[in-house]
Design a protein around this motif. Structure first.
Motif, PDB file in Angstrom:
ATOM      1  N   TYR A 147     -11.250   0.157  -5.566  1.00 47.27           N
ATOM      2  CA  TYR A 147     -10.900  -1.127  -4.953  1.00 47.27           C
ATOM      3  C   TYR A 147      -9.861  -0.983  -3.833  1.00 47.27           C
ATOM      4  CZ  TYR A 147      -9.460  -5.885  -4.219  1.00 47.27           C
ATOM      5  OH  TYR A 147      -9.168  -7.076  -3.617  1.00 47.27           O
ATOM      6  N   GLY A 148      -8.753  -0.288  -4.135  1.00 48.88           N
ATOM      7  CA  GLY A 148      -7.695  -0.120  -3.136  1.00 48.88           C
ATOM      8  C   GLY A 148      -8.210   0.550  -1.868  1.00 48.88           C
ATOM      9  N   ALA A 195       0.841  -1.197   0.000  1.00 46.61           N
ATOM     10  CA  ALA A 195       0.000   0.000   0.000  1.00 46.61           C
ATOM     11  C   ALA A 195       0.876   1.245   0.000  1.00 46.61           C
ATOM     12  CB  ALA A 195      -0.922  -0.015   1.210  1.00 46.61           C
ATOM     13  N   ARG A 235      -5.424   4.202 -10.165  1.00 44.21           N
ATOM     14  CA  ARG A 235      -5.748   3.163  -9.192  1.00 44.21           C
ATOM     15  C   ARG A 235      -4.646   3.072  -8.138  1.00 44.21           C
ATOM     16  NH1 ARG A 235      -6.326  -2.549 -11.864  1.00 44.21           N
ATOM     17  NH2 ARG A 235      -4.076  -2.338 -11.983  1.00 44.21           N
ATOM     18  N   THR A 236      -3.404   3.202  -8.606  1.00 43.13           N
ATOM     19  CA  THR A 236      -2.282   3.122  -7.673  1.00 43.13           C
ATOM     20  C   THR A 236      -2.261   4.333  -6.741  1.00 43.13           C
ATOM     21  OG1 THR A 236      -1.052   1.964  -9.375  1.00 43.13           O
ATOM     22  CG2 THR A 236       0.215   2.831  -7.531  1.00 43.13           C
ATOM     23  N   VAL A 265      -4.610   4.773  -3.497  1.00 40.12           N
ATOM     24  CA  VAL A 265      -4.251   4.204  -2.195  1.00 40.12           C
ATOM     25  C   VAL A 265      -3.311   5.160  -1.446  1.00 40.12           C
ATOM     26  CG1 VAL A 265      -3.288   2.128  -1.103  1.00 40.12           C
ATOM     27  CG2 VAL A 265      -4.482   1.941  -3.248  1.00 40.12           C
ATOM     28  N   ILE A 278     -10.439  -1.876   0.201  1.00 41.49           N
ATOM     29  CA  ILE A 278      -9.837  -2.965   0.983  1.00 41.49           C
ATOM     30  C   ILE A 278      -8.991  -2.428   2.126  1.00 41.49           C
ATOM     31  CG2 ILE A 278      -9.871  -4.732  -0.830  1.00 41.49           C
ATOM     32  CD1 ILE A 278      -6.916  -4.146  -1.320  1.00 41.49           C
ATOM     33  N   HIS A 279      -8.455  -1.199   1.969  1.00 41.90           N
ATOM     34  CA  HIS A 279      -7.646  -0.654   3.056  1.00 41.90           C
ATOM     35  C   HIS A 279      -8.472   0.201   4.009  1.00 41.90           C
ATOM     36  CE1 HIS A 279      -4.081  -2.245   1.270  1.00 41.90           C
ATOM     37  NE2 HIS A 279      -4.211  -1.542   0.165  1.00 41.90           N
TER      38      HIS A 279
END
Lengths: 426, 267
Positions: free
Chosen positions: B122-123, B100, B176-177, B180, B126-127
Motif C-alpha cells: 500500500y505505502g 513517509a 509495512r512501515t 516506504v 500511494i507514493h
C-alpha cells in the motif's frame, strides 16, 4: 431475617429467591411482548392474505366463438387499422344472443352485462396479432364482469342468491359453472394492465413501473449525495458551530412528517422549477429529500464504526486524508452505508403522503415508459383502490398490498444478506 | 506529585549527530498543557527509549514527531521539531512526505483488512515507489524479510493480514512501515499487546533495524528499554526529567524521580 448474626453467604442466599423471581418476571414480560407483536402480525397478514389471494385468480368463460368475417366487415387481409376498428363487442353480443335467446331488452342487457368490456379488447388483440383467425371458430376464454368474478369466487354454491345479479343471470351462470365452462385461471390481467375503472381489468403494472422509476430516480440522487454528505461531515468538516447546526438539522429532517416534503416538492420542484407533476421524476425528487437524512445518518454511523486504528495506519504511512478515506474507510463503511440506503429505499417504497401532494394520485391508465410520463406508485394505487366502492377493488387492494409487502421483504432480505456478505472483521 | 517548577532536564538531552531535534516543545489538549517545554535530540541510527508512568506524555511527544497529533482537533503544538534541520511544524511542510520519512508503528497491531501483500504494497503504491509489478514484488519481499516475517508468510501472501497472530501482525506493521523506506521509525509501545516470545522477536528486529533507521520507542517495560535502546529519556507529568545513555539511567540515575520510577517505587 437480615440481622447481624447472618453470614454474608446466608444473606446472599436469602436474596436469591427475590432475584430469581425478578428475572422470571422479566422474562415473562419479554415473551408476552414478543407474542403480542407476533399476534398482531399474524392478524394483519391473515387479514390481508385472506382477502388478497383471490385477486390472483380471474373468472373466465370458455366458449366457442366464430370470428365472423362478414359481421366484423374485415378479412384476414385487412390492414391493422381496419381490424382495430371492427366491432368485436357486437360480435360477442350477437354470439350470446344467438346462443341463449334472451327475452326482451332487460334480459338481453343482463346477459351482455355478464361479459366484461375487456373481452372485446381481448378478441381485438388476438385478431390483430394473428389476422388469419378471421373466419375461424375458436375456443376462447372470455373475461367475465367483476360482479360475476366475485360471485363465482365467493358465493357460487351457497344458494344464497346475489344482490348484484338477477335470477335470470344466476340461472345462466349456474349452468355455465356446472358445465365447467365458467372457471378461474391465474390473473395475468392483474400484473399486465394499468389501472382501470373496471375492476376486472385493473392491474398493478402501471403502479409497479411507476414505483420502479420513482425509486430509480430516488436512488440515483440520494445515494451519491447521501454518501458524499456523510463522508464530508464525518471526515472533513471542521468541528465548529456551523457543522453542528447542519448535523442537528439533518437529524431534524429525519423526523419531519413526510407530507411536509410533499408540500415542499409541490412548492419548489413543481411551482418554482416547473417539473411536470405526477411524474416519477418529481416523485423521486421528493422521496430523495425524505431518504437523504436516513442515508446520511446511517452512512455516518458506518463511517464512525471504522476503527480509528485503520485511519492511523494509513495516515502513518503518509496517505493523504483523501486516500485514507477512499482506500480504507469507505470500503469498510460501505456495507453499513448500503444497508442504510436499502432501508431508506424501502421506506420510500412504502411512502404515500408526499406523493399525494405532487399529483401522483391521478388516475393513470397507461404504463409509464420513462421518468417524465405521468404515473402512480404502488402505495398510492393501494390508497386509490381502497377508496373504490366495488367489492372487486377491495380484493385488488389486498392483492396489491401483498405485492408491496413482497417487494419490501425482498429489499430487507437483500439488506441483511448484503451486510452479512460484505461485513469484514478487523 | 506536582509539576516541578522551572525544571531543567538533567543529563544529556542533546547529541552531536541529531536526526530529529525537539526544541521547547509544548503540547496542549485544549486548555490543558500535556507537554512542558521538552527539548530532546534523537541521534542518527540510535534507538532512544521514552519511558515514564502512564499519562506522562511520552506517547503524545512521540506522535508530535510525525505530526500524528494533527488528527486530534483540540491538540496544538508550540516550539520546534527539526528533522535534519528543517522545522516540521513550518506552515510550508506537507505532512504526507513527512510521514513517509518518519514512519510509525502503533501500540495495537493494525493491519489493513487486506491481503498481506497489499498491506505491504500500500505505502509504495500511494507514493509511487515501485515502477513495475516486479519492483513492487521485490519491495514486498525485502520488507517482509527485514521484518523477519518472510519465511512465515511467503506461501500465503494473498491471505488476509488480519488472519496472522498478534506478533506476526505487529511485524507485518513494521514491514509495512519500512516498505516506504523511512528514515525514522516511531514505535508506540509496539510490544504491549504481545506475548514474551513475540516481544523477543520484535526486540531483535529493532536491534537489526538500528543500522539503517533512527528509532524512537515508547515502552512501559524497563527491561525492554534497557535491552534495545542506547539512550533513555524519562518523562514525568509532561516534563522531560532526565536523558542519558541507557546504561547510566538504569545504573546511576541522576534525578530522584527517575530513580524512584526505575526502582519501581511508583509507575
Amino acid at each position: 431475617m437480615t440481622d447481624s448474626t447472618m453470614t454474608t453467604r446466608q444473606k446472599v442466599e436469602a436474596s436469591m429467591k427475590r432475584r430469581r423471581s425478578a428475572e422470571t418476571r422479566f422474562r415473562v414480560y419479554g415473551m408476552a411482548s414478543v407474542l403480542f407483536g407476533v399476534l398482531c402480525l399474524v392478524v394483519l397478514f391473515g387479514n390481508i392474505f385472506g382477502k388478497g389471494t383471490s385477486a390472483f385468480t380471474q373468472t373466465v368463460l370458455t366458449t366457442e366463438l366464430t370470428i365472423d368475417a362478414a359481421e366484423l366487415g374485415v378479412t384476414s387481409a385487412s390492414t391493422e387499422q381496419e381490424l382495430r376498428n371492427a366491432d368485436y363487442e357486437g360480435l360477442i353480443k350477437d354470439h350470446f344472443k344467438a346462443a341463449y335467446e334472451p327475452k326482451g331488452r332487460k334480459e338481453r342487457r343482463d346477459l351482455y352485462k355478464l361479459i366484461s368490456v375487456g373481452a372485446a379488447w381481448q378478441l381485438q388483440e388476438m385478431v390483430i396479432e394473428n389476422p388469419s383467425l378471421v373466419g375461424q371458430t375458436l375456443q376462447v376464454n372470455l373475461i367475465m364482469d367483476d360482479d360475476v368474478d366475485q360471485w363465482f369466487k365467493h358465493e357460487y354454491g351457497n344458494d344464497s342468491g346475489s344482490i348484484r345479479l338477477s335470477e335470470k343471470q344466476l340461472e345462466w351462470l349456474n349452468s355455465w359453472a356446472e358445465s365447467g365452462d365458467l372457471h378461474t385461471r391465474f390473473n395475468t390481467t392483474f400484473f399486465m394492465n394499468g389501472d382501470s375503472r373496471e375492476p376486472e381489468l385493473a392491474g398493478i403494472r402501471g403502479a409497479i413501473t411507476g414505483t420502479f422509476l420513482t425509486l430509480l430516480v430516488t436512488f440515483l440522487l440520494s445515494f451519491p449525495i447521501g454518501v458524499a454528505a456523510a463522508i464530508y461531515l464525518e471526515e472533513f468538516a471542521p468541528k465548529n458551530r456551523l457543522t453542528e447546526i447542519v448535523e442537528i438539522n439533518i437529524n431534524n429532517l429525519a423526523a419531519v412528517p413526510s407530507i411536509t416534503f410533499g408540500l415542499l416538492g409541490l412548492a419548489i420542484f413543481i411551482n418554482m422549477f416547473g417539473v411536470a407533476r405526477s411524474t416519477p421524476l418529481v416523485g423521486g425528487l421528493v422521496l430523495t429529500l425524505m431518504t437523504l437524512p436516513t442515508i446520511i445518518i446511517s452512512g455516518r454511523a458506518a463511517i464512525k464504526a471504522v476503527p480509528p486504528s485503520i485511519r492511523e495506519a494509513a495516515l502513518g504511512l503518509g496517505a493523504s486524508k483523501m486516500q485514507t478515506v477512499f482506500h480504507h474507510v469507505l470500503p469498510l463503511a460501505l456495507p453499513g452505508m448500503l444497508t442504510g440506503t436499502i432501508i431508506g429505499m424501502a421506506q420510500a417504497l412504502g411512502e404515500t403522503a408526499p406523493l399525494l401532494m405532487i399529483g401522483m394520485i391521478a388516475f393513470v391508465v397507461d404504463v409509464p415508459g420513462f421518468i417524465n410520463d405521468p404515473s402512480t406508485v404502488l402505495p398510492v394505487q393501494i390508497f386509490l383502490w381502497s377508496d373504490s366502492p366495488e367489492r372487486a377493488f377491495t380484493e385488488r387492494t389486498s392483492g396489491a398490498i401483498m405485492v408491496l409487502l413482497g417487494f419490501l421483504i425482498i429489499m430487507n432480505t437483500a439488506a441483511v444478506m448484503l451486510r452479512r456478505r460484505l461485513e469484514r472483521r478487523w | 506529585m506536582a509539576i516541578i517548577e522551572n525544571h531543567k532536564t538533567v543529563g544529556n538531552p542533546l547529541c552531536d549527530s541529531a536526526k530529529l531535534s525537539a526544541r521547547d516543545v509544548c503540547v496542549y489538549y485544549g486548555e490543558k498543557k500535556a507537554i512542558h517545554d521538552v527539548s530532546l535530540d534523537i541521534g542518527k541510527n540510535e534507538v532512544i527509549a521514552l519511558i515514564g508512568p502512564s499519562g506522562c506524555g511520552k506517547s503524545t511527544f512521540l506522535r508530535c514527531l510525525n505530526r500524528m497529533n494533527d488528527t486530534i482537533d483540540i491538540c496544538s503544538v508550540t516550539g520546534q521539531i527539526l528533522l535534519d534541520g528543517d522545522n516540521i511544524y513550518d506552515s510550508k511542510v506537507d505532512v504526507v512526505p513527512l510521514r513517509a520519512t518518519v514512519g510509525m508503528v502503533f501500540q495495537k497491531p493494525n493491519p489493513f483488512p487486506k491481503s498481506i501483500y497489499d498491506n505491504i504494497a500500500y505505502g509504495p503504491r500511494i507514493h509511487g515507489l515501485a515502477s513495475s509489478r516486479v519492483d513492487l514484488d521485490e519491495i514486498v519481499e525485502k520488507s517482509l524479510q527485514r521484518a523477519g516475517l518472510w519465511s512465515e508468510v511467503k506461501d500465503r501472501l494473498h491471505s488476509p493480514g488480519t488472519g496472522l497472530s498478534g506478533g506476526q501482525q505487529q511485524r507485518l506493521c513494521i514491514a509495512r512501515t519500512i516498505a516506504v523506506d523511512p528514515e525514522v521509525i516511531l514505535m508506540d509501545e509496539p510490544c504491549s499487546a504481545l506475548d514474551p516470545i513475540a516481544t523477543a522477536k520484535i526486540e531483535e528486529l529493532i536491534d537489526e533495524l538500528r543500522d539503517n533507521y533512527t528509532i524512537a520507542i515508547v515502552t512501559h517495560s524497563m527491561q525492554q528499554a534497557a535491552r534495545v535502546s542506547q539512550r533513555t529519556a524519562y518523562f514525568h507529568l509532561g516534563q522531560l526529567i532526565e536523558v542519558n545513555s541507557t546504561d547510566k539511567v538504569f545504573t546511576t540515575p541522576q534525578h530522584q524521580l527517575t530513580e524512584a520510577y526505575i526502582t519501581g517505587r511508583f509507575g
